[in-house]
Structure formats: C-alpha cells, structure tokens
Motif scaffolding. Structure first.
Motif, PDB file in Angstrom:
ATOM      1  N   ALA A  31       0.839  -1.208   0.000  1.00 22.12           N
ATOM      2  CA  ALA A  31       0.000   0.000   0.000  1.00 22.12           C
ATOM      3  C   ALA A  31       0.871   1.256   0.000  1.00 22.12           C
ATOM      4  CB  ALA A  31      -0.918  -0.012   1.215  1.00 22.12           C
ATOM      5  N   LEU A  32       1.937   1.237   0.789  1.00 21.93           N
ATOM      6  CA  LEU A  32       2.803   2.418   0.875  1.00 21.93           C
ATOM      7  C   LEU A  32       3.528   2.676  -0.456  1.00 21.93           C
ATOM      8  CD1 LEU A  32       4.164   1.772   4.468  1.00 21.93           C
ATOM      9  CD2 LEU A  32       2.903   3.823   3.764  1.00 21.93           C
ATOM     10  N   PHE A  33       4.045   1.629  -1.057  1.00 21.14           N
ATOM     11  CA  PHE A  33       4.707   1.803  -2.355  1.00 21.14           C
ATOM     12  C   PHE A  33       3.701   2.340  -3.373  1.00 21.14           C
ATOM     13  CE2 PHE A  33       8.831  -0.950  -2.574  1.00 21.14           C
ATOM     14  CZ  PHE A  33       9.229  -0.471  -1.354  1.00 21.14           C
ATOM     15  N   GLY A  34       2.476   1.835  -3.311  1.00 18.66           N
ATOM     16  CA  GLY A  34       1.441   2.278  -4.249  1.00 18.66           C
ATOM     17  C   GLY A  34       1.131   3.761  -4.103  1.00 18.66           C
ATOM     18  N   GLN A  35       1.397   4.298  -2.903  1.00 23.17           N
ATOM     19  CA  GLN A  35       1.158   5.741  -2.682  1.00 23.17           C
ATOM     20  C   GLN A  35       2.468   6.530  -2.702  1.00 23.17           C
ATOM     21  OE1 GLN A  35      -0.626   5.446   1.161  1.00 23.17           O
ATOM     22  NE2 GLN A  35      -2.249   4.148   0.382  1.00 23.17           N
ATOM     23  N   PHE A  36       3.480   5.982  -3.276  1.00 23.32           N
ATOM     24  CA  PHE A  36       4.805   6.626  -3.424  1.00 23.32           C
ATOM     25  C   PHE A  36       5.499   6.892  -2.081  1.00 23.32           C
ATOM     26  CE2 PHE A  36       2.087   8.497  -6.892  1.00 23.32           C
ATOM     27  CZ  PHE A  36       2.420   7.534  -7.836  1.00 23.32           C
ATOM     28  N   GLN A  37       5.057   6.163  -1.046  1.00 33.67           N
ATOM     29  CA  GLN A  37       5.694   6.349   0.275  1.00 33.67           C
ATOM     30  C   GLN A  37       6.813   5.322   0.434  1.00 33.67           C
ATOM     31  OE1 GLN A  37       4.515   8.929   2.488  1.00 33.67           O
ATOM     32  NE2 GLN A  37       3.765   9.369   0.426  1.00 33.67           N
ATOM     33  N   PHE A  38       7.803   5.436  -0.454  1.00 33.47           N
ATOM     34  CA  PHE A  38       8.840   4.413  -0.458  1.00 33.47           C
ATOM     35  C   PHE A  38       9.685   4.445   0.804  1.00 33.47           C
ATOM     36  CE2 PHE A  38       7.865   5.324  -4.888  1.00 33.47           C
ATOM     37  CZ  PHE A  38       7.457   4.064  -5.274  1.00 33.47           C
ATOM     38  N   HIS A  39       9.948   5.653   1.306  1.00 35.00           N
ATOM     39  CA  HIS A  39      10.816   5.722   2.482  1.00 35.00           C
ATOM     40  C   HIS A  39      10.175   5.004   3.669  1.00 35.00           C
ATOM     41  CE1 HIS A  39       8.032   8.950   3.175  1.00 35.00           C
ATOM     42  NE2 HIS A  39       8.553   9.204   4.359  1.00 35.00           N
ATOM     43  N   THR A  40       8.859   5.145   3.835  1.00 35.01           N
ATOM     44  CA  THR A  40       8.183   4.467   4.947  1.00 35.01           C
ATOM     45  C   THR A  40       8.053   2.976   4.654  1.00 35.01           C
ATOM     46  OG1 THR A  40       6.780   6.411   4.827  1.00 35.01           O
ATOM     47  CG2 THR A  40       6.342   4.893   6.599  1.00 35.01           C
ATOM     48  N   GLY A  41       7.763   2.637   3.403  1.00 34.64           N
ATOM     49  CA  GLY A  41       7.664   1.225   3.035  1.00 34.64           C
ATOM     50  C   GLY A  41       8.981   0.505   3.334  1.00 34.64           C
ATOM     51  N   LEU A  42      10.090   1.168   2.993  1.00 37.39           N
ATOM     52  CA  LEU A  42      11.398   0.544   3.228  1.00 37.39           C
ATOM     53  C   LEU A  42      11.734   0.499   4.715  1.00 37.39           C
ATOM     54  CD1 LEU A  42      13.413   2.017   0.238  1.00 37.39           C
ATOM     55  CD2 LEU A  42      12.774  -0.379   0.604  1.00 37.39           C
ATOM     56  N   GLU A  43      11.295   1.505   5.417  1.00 38.56           N
ATOM     57  CA  GLU A  43      11.515   1.497   6.861  1.00 38.56           C
ATOM     58  C   GLU A  43      10.849   0.251   7.451  1.00 38.56           C
ATOM     59  OE1 GLU A  43       9.767   4.949   8.626  1.00 38.56           O
ATOM     60  OE2 GLU A  43      10.765   4.610  10.532  1.00 38.56           O
ATOM     61  N   ARG A  44       9.629  -0.021   6.987  1.00 29.66           N
ATOM     62  CA  ARG A  44       8.892  -1.179   7.500  1.00 29.66           C
ATOM     63  C   ARG A  44       9.569  -2.481   7.074  1.00 29.66           C
ATOM     64  NH1 ARG A  44       3.527   0.055   8.503  1.00 29.66           N
ATOM     65  NH2 ARG A  44       3.376  -2.109   9.137  1.00 29.66           N
ATOM     66  N   LEU A  45      10.022  -2.533   5.842  1.00 30.28           N
ATOM     67  CA  LEU A  45      10.659  -3.773   5.378  1.00 30.28           C
ATOM     68  C   LEU A  45      11.966  -4.039   6.137  1.00 30.28           C
ATOM     69  CD1 LEU A  45       9.989  -3.641   1.523  1.00 30.28           C
ATOM     70  CD2 LEU A  45       9.102  -5.310   3.160  1.00 30.28           C
TER      71      LEU A  45
END
Ligand code: MSP
Length: 512
Positions: A393-407
């Motif tokens: 969901a985060l990547f889909g909304q261009f929130q890559f920095h948060t998506g990567l933080e979670r990963l």
C-alpha cells in the motif's frame, strides 16, 4: 498495449548527469518495476532534451556543431541508465525525426485551429548571452548584471499560443481532479498560480537568432522554442504505438511543475484534443549543504562514482529510503555510508550469510521443512502479515521511504528471531524437540529472508536476484502469490556464502 505508461523529464544535454538526474530515473524505475510486479503492463520512457540556446552556445564554445555535441552528451545520459539498473522501454531524443515530425504536426494542428497566432514579442535582450532576460535577472538595484553585457529592449515578431483562452478550463479541470498533482500541496501551488491571468505563451524564436530548433511548419523563418518542443516528447515517443497513451504519471522535479507541466502541457493537449495524463508526480531536490545540487553551482556529485564504489543497488536504496517523495533531501557521502553500513551491510548482508552459513552447518545445505509454529515463529509470521500488506500500500502511494523502513524493521526482526532461537545452541542439544525446533528455525529464517528479498526487488533488483540465487529460488516476473508466507524453500539447496554489500575500505586503507 500498456496499462501503465510512465515517463521521466528529459534531461538537457548542456552538461553531464548528476545525482538529481540519477534520482529521477531511479524513482521512476522503482515505480515501473513495482507496477510490473503487481501485474501491470508497463511502458517506461526517458530521454534527452537537445534543442535551444544553451546547447547551441555550449557547442559553439567547444568548437563543435550542436548535433555532434548533443550526440556526445545524450550518449552519456543513455549510458548511465544500465549502470543504475533502469528498465526503460524507450529513450527519446528531441533531435530524432520521429519526434520532430510529431511536433510539426501538432503545431500545424493548433495553428489551423487558430490557437497559435503571430504577434509581437517585446523584452530585454542581452546580445552577449543571446537571450531575453526576465525581471528576476536584474540586480537588486535594478541594473542588469555585468555578465549580460549590453541589454536593450527589443520588439520582434513571434508566434504565440493562446493560453489565456484555456485558463478557465484548466481551473475547472484541476478542481474536478484534485489528485492530478502529487503531492497535494503542489496542486495548491498550481491553483495559486492560476489566480493571476495567464499570458499567451511565446513559442518561437526567429531563426536568425536561434538555429538549433525545429522550424515552424507554417513559417520556417522561426523555430519552436523550448517547452513546445520538449513536452511533446511524451507524446511523440508513443505516437506510433497504439494503446500506450495516455500516461499514468509524468515524474518531474518541482522546478518544472509550474508553469510548464501543470499549465502549458495540459492546455496544449486539451487544445489539440489529446487525452491528458492521469497525473504529475513531483519530487523535490537533492541538496548539498542546503542548496540545490546542480551543474551550475558546481556542487554536483557524479552518481556513477558511487555506483563504481558501492553498486547500483546501494545507491538506489539510499535514494528511496532517504527521500520522502515530494520533499527535498540532503545528499552527502556520510549519510550514504551510514545507510550502507547499518541497513545493507549489517542488517541485510549479515542475515543472508547467517541463513546460508547455518543451513550449511546444521542442515547439510538444504532448507528443511518447518514444523509447528512456536510463539517466536507466530510473532514473526504475524509481523510479515502486516508488513507485507502495508509496504504494498505504501509503495502504491509513493511512500517508499516508509515502506522501506517497514521492510527493514522486518529484516531486523528476522535477525532478532535468529538470536532468540539460537540455532547454534539447538544444534548441540540431544533433545528431539530441540532438533525439531532447529529445523523449524532454519526453515523460518530462510522463508522470512525470501519474503524480504522478494519485496525489495523493485528497489534493489540486482542484489535481490543474487539473494534469490543463493537461496535456490526463482521468482516469477510478477509477484502473484510470492509475497505470501509459505514453505516455498523446503528442499532448496543453498550456496555457501555471498558477499552482497562489502564493507567499504576506510580512507586510509585505500590504494593511493
Ligand atoms: N529539459 C528540461 C525538462 C523537460 S521535460 C519535458 C529540464 N532538464 S534538466 O536536465 O534541467 O532537469 C531534468 C530533471 O532533473 C528535472 O525533473 C529536474 O527537476 C531534475 N533535477 C535536476 N536537479 C535536481 C536535483 N538537485 N535534485 C533532484 N532532481 C533535480 O528541466
């Protein structure tokens, strides 16, 4: 056919590429790869913007023709792409005939419609710089800076595009499409700009002053000037490919949003009866020491030096982890090294080697099948359930920095799980229950690493392919069920070791 057409800005060929240019390509590439993994058919375009005064002047100062100069610099931009693992489908140059013919056709269409007319352009002209100046070019005291030499007010015939007639339409369009520009606050800037009446846009220069451009089809004594040429690349590149237009996103920097992409471009398309893009994705700038990294300020870092030293994946990870898309970000070697060491070399690189090493030592090199979950297994599995869902969901909304933080929180949790289960202790125990738990812990570590590596594919395609390779895993071209926790690796033979992100040498250890 494509369900998802995405573009970058096309770069000016008046100097070599820098980190800002590399970032935009990587951002667009991560989106393109993400959409492909989500099952879309993607078409990804990038290229170079080659006409205009600056290119003509720089070429002249180097004693070469503009075409030769553009060929050389454009080749540098093109050569950068594979070095950054960019998966573009096409590369357009505005000096190509396929582009020029579409620009001419569009100009003629708008001229025939009456949207382009001949008028008089009046402005302050610097003979030394061979360009019109703007009010913002004046010094604080109102005089023109020395670099411009003699500045005179001149009036010359030129061609104009009727922007003003479409202003109301654009205001209305933006009101109805409030997510046309991402992030939202940038759309507000566009609306602010549109509160003032628009001037019609001067789209030509007399050929006697500017040779290096596309002649107007209805008056070859003039060439078309800058934006009318450059913006059309998005359309000309796919004009012969049915089913690709319209674009999902044009990815651009904040400096070229207002007015070119948010005002000129939608109006040009609408006036010509061409469908509009779904939206504009506007990123911020990489700054060094608080100012924009750019050719002219001399603070530009060559992205390829970092690629040589650390690999494309590390640079891609840094770009995506550190920049909140839409905001500005700081670029420095120190920040880069911190991320490299802590996230990549430590958290991820060590995990890979632990999995390989322990599978070899305690299971003969083949991933065992997992037994029943204990508490620690259930905890890790449940963390993946939320992480796997949220990062998509985060990547889909261009929130890559948060998506990567979670990963990466998940990657650290896998390391935590390993510490907790301590397979090296279980291996020493004669208890059958410990033997079973050892098998389970090895299986769970490997499966969790597989999930993390599959999820990280759009950002670090090369490194993830290597991880999958050493795990004996061959993911499909799209994610499908691959993000689901399962025993996919049971029985897989793993490699002995993998140095993914080698520790950089300290400056003192480097060969001179
Ligand atoms: N040729 C025009 C774009 C025409 S698009 C139809 C142009 N070229 S550029 O080479 O100056 O910039 C290309 C892209 O790089 C722009 O989107 C710009 O915002 C981006 N960047 C240039 N410097 C940058 C940073 N320091 N940081 C991030 N991106 C910036 O504009």
């Amino acid at each position: 056919m494509a369900d998802f057409y995405i573009t970058t800005a096309i770069d000016y060929v008046n100097g070599p590429p820098h980190v800002g240019h590399a970032y935009e390509k990587v951002l667009t590439d991560v989106i393109a790869r993400f959409r492909r993994l989500m099952g879309d058919s993607v078409y990804f375009l990038t290229g170079t913007d080659e006409h205009g005064q600056k290119v003509q002047q720089t070429a002249r100062s180097r004693g070469v023709g503009p075409q030769q100069f553009a060929d050389e610099i454009s080749a540098e931009y093109r050569a950068m792409l594979p070095r950054l693992s960019i998966s573009n489908d096409d590369f357009i140059r505005t000096t190509e005939e396929r582009h020029k013919s579409v620009v001419r056709e569009l100009l003629q269409r708008l001229f025939d419609k009456g949207d382009i007319y001949r008028g008089e352009y009046s402005g302050f002209y610097s003979t030394r710089q061979e360009q019109f100046l703007l009010e913002k070019d004046r010094s604080a005291d109102g005089s023109w800076p020395e670099i411009y030499g003699e500045v005179t007010q001149i009036v010359e015939p030129n061609y104009f595009f009727r922007l003003r007639g479409y202003q109301e339409w654009l205001v209305d369009f933006l009101a109805k499409n409030e997510n046309f520009v991402f992030p939202r606050f940038r759309q507000k800037q566009v609306s602010e700009f549109l509160k003032e009446p628009l001037n019609d846009l001067c789209i030509s220069r007399p050929r006697e002053r500017l040779e290096w451009g596309i002649p107007l089809p209805f008056d070859p004594a003039f060439v078309t000037y800058v934006w009318f040429d450059a913006l059309v690349n998005y359309y000309s590149a796919v004009a012969g490919k049915p089913g690709v237009w319209p674009p999902a996103w044009h990815v651009i920097g904040k400096d070229i949003l207002v007015p070119p992409h948010a005002v000129y471009w939608p109006i040009m398309l609408h006036a010509a009866g061409i469908a509009l893009p779904r939206g504009l994705l506007v990123h911020g700038w990489w700054l060094t020491g608080g100012s924009k990294m750019s050719k002219s300020s001399g603070n530009a870092l060559n992205p390829l030096d970092l690629v040589d030293e650390f690999g494309a994946d590390a640079l891609r990870y840094f770009f995506m982890r550190e920049m909140n898309v839409g905001q500005d970000g700081d670029f420095s070697r120190e920040l880069f090294l911190t991320r490299y060491n802590s996230d990549l070399a430590n958290d991820l690189g060590n995990l890979v080697n632990r999995v390989l090493n322990m599978t070899n030592r305690f299971a003969g090199g083949a991933v065992p099948a997992a037994g029943a979950d204990g508490e620690a297994e259930a905890e890790l599995r449940s963390l993946w359930q939320t992480t796997g869902r949220d990062f998509v969901a985060l990547f889909g909304q261009f929130q890559f920095h948060t998506g990567l933080e979670r990963l990466f929180a998940f990657v650290r949790a896998i390391n935590g799980y390993v510490e907790k289960r301590a397979p090296w202790k279980l291996a020493k125990s004669p208890e059958p229950s410990d033997k079973a738990l050892l098998q389970t812990s090895l299986a769970v570590m490997a499966e969790a690493l597989r999930l993390a590596s599959v999820a990280l594919r759009p950002v670090m395609p090369g490194a993830m392919e290597r991880i999958n390779g050493v795990l004996g895993y061959h993911p499909a071209g799209a994610w499908l069920g691959e993000l689901e926790w399962g025993g996919r690796l049971a029985g897989s033979k793993v490699a002995a070791a993998l140095v993914l992100f080698p520790r950089p040498l300290a400056a003192a250890d480097k060969a001179p």
